[in-house]
Design an enzyme around this catalytic site. Sequence first.
Site, PDB file in Angstrom:
ATOM      1  N   MET A  27      -2.836 -36.507  -7.192  1.00 34.76           N
ATOM      2  CA  MET A  27      -3.808 -37.430  -6.593  1.00 34.76           C
ATOM      3  C   MET A  27      -3.996 -38.686  -7.449  1.00 34.76           C
ATOM      4  SD  MET A  27      -6.849 -36.971  -8.525  1.00 34.76           S
ATOM      5  CE  MET A  27      -7.808 -35.717  -9.318  1.00 34.76           C
ATOM      6  N   SER A 281     -13.181 -34.067 -14.491  1.00 38.22           N
ATOM      7  CA  SER A 281     -12.021 -33.206 -14.637  1.00 38.22           C
ATOM      8  C   SER A 281     -11.240 -33.164 -13.328  1.00 38.22           C
ATOM      9  CB  SER A 281     -12.479 -31.807 -15.054  1.00 38.22           C
ATOM     10  OG  SER A 281     -11.712 -30.826 -14.418  1.00 38.22           O
ATOM     11  N   LYS A 282      -9.936 -33.418 -13.449  1.00 40.26           N
ATOM     12  CA  LYS A 282      -9.053 -33.418 -12.285  1.00 40.26           C
ATOM     13  C   LYS A 282      -9.180 -32.107 -11.522  1.00 40.26           C
ATOM     14  CE  LYS A 282      -4.904 -36.186 -12.833  1.00 40.26           C
ATOM     15  NZ  LYS A 282      -3.496 -36.202 -13.186  1.00 40.26           N
ATOM     16  N   ARG A 283      -9.298 -31.017 -12.297  1.00 46.27           N
ATOM     17  CA  ARG A 283      -9.272 -29.700 -11.671  1.00 46.27           C
ATOM     18  C   ARG A 283     -10.619 -29.273 -11.089  1.00 46.27           C
ATOM     19  NH1 ARG A 283      -6.915 -25.612 -15.513  1.00 46.27           N
ATOM     20  NH2 ARG A 283      -6.057 -27.455 -16.535  1.00 46.27           N
TER      21      ARG A 283
END
Length: 305
Positions: A27, A281-283
């Site tokens: 993304m 955080s990406k996650r």
Amino acid sequence: ELDEKYPPRNLPENAIVNRVGPSPTGMMHIGGLYVALVNQRLAKQTNGVFFLRIEDTDTKRSIKEAYPTIINSLMDYGVTPDEGPVRAEDGSYIERGNYGPYVQTARKAIYHACAFDMLCRGVMYPCFMSETDLEQIREEQKAADIRTGIYGEWAKSRYLLFEEIEEKLKSGTPYVLRLRAPKMDTETISWEDKIRGILSLPHNVIDTVLIKSDGIPTYHFAHLVDDHFMRTTHIIRADEWISSVPLHLQLFSLMNWQPPQYTHVSAIQKLSETGGKRKLSKRHDPEADVQYYWEKGFPRQAVIE
Ligand code: GLU
């Protein structure tokens, strides 16, 4: 030849030439859009150039779908690059600008020409150590509680004789090209970050890999070559890259190239559950993804503001 092909840009004296270099690994991070916006505004205010460069040298992590995601995320928010890959009116993807290609994996010949120059001058060398050798060195360093990495006495291939190198090449032993980290007279290097002022860090002492065994450069080498030949004047990027500046300045100096001005902006943070602040955080944080705001109905102008 490359210097002739990519001459200094014909721009007003204080014009800023800058870029974003997202990696197409998934993304588009909202922080990436933020950094792009800062770059674009500064280039525009100074009648400079803002370009997009796709940094896809990590071929294991690059995914095809992420290329249009990057371009669309920028353009849909009005952060259209002056040069680089863009979406044309008919919806197809094209590249514009005279300093390309703007996708790193398409620039292999340029990197190799520069690597050849560094090899000839002895500031880069082939390293034939295997994964097992590297693993063993890491274990030994950890056990001795010293800095991990290939430097000093650990850099075994650094001292190979020409004949030994020739023999290994003939026998087809895989190799990477490493920087021969120079001996420096001082402990630290200082430079002026355009936001943070004078910063100082220890010199790079690691024989960093510059070209991987598949012939593709690492990010550090690609950035050096690209920002020189694309005539970048300012590197405005996230602060996680501050620790790489000593290596980057060392590389520019080894090429006798004028380094760009380094400027590091803070990461976008969120208030954490415990009351402090933390990086998105990406996650774990859906709002790290530019797409999230679109899906939730946030007007684009509101996101940009
Ligand atoms: N490819 C790097 C990234 O993904 C770019 C860093 C830079 O702007 O030099 O953040």
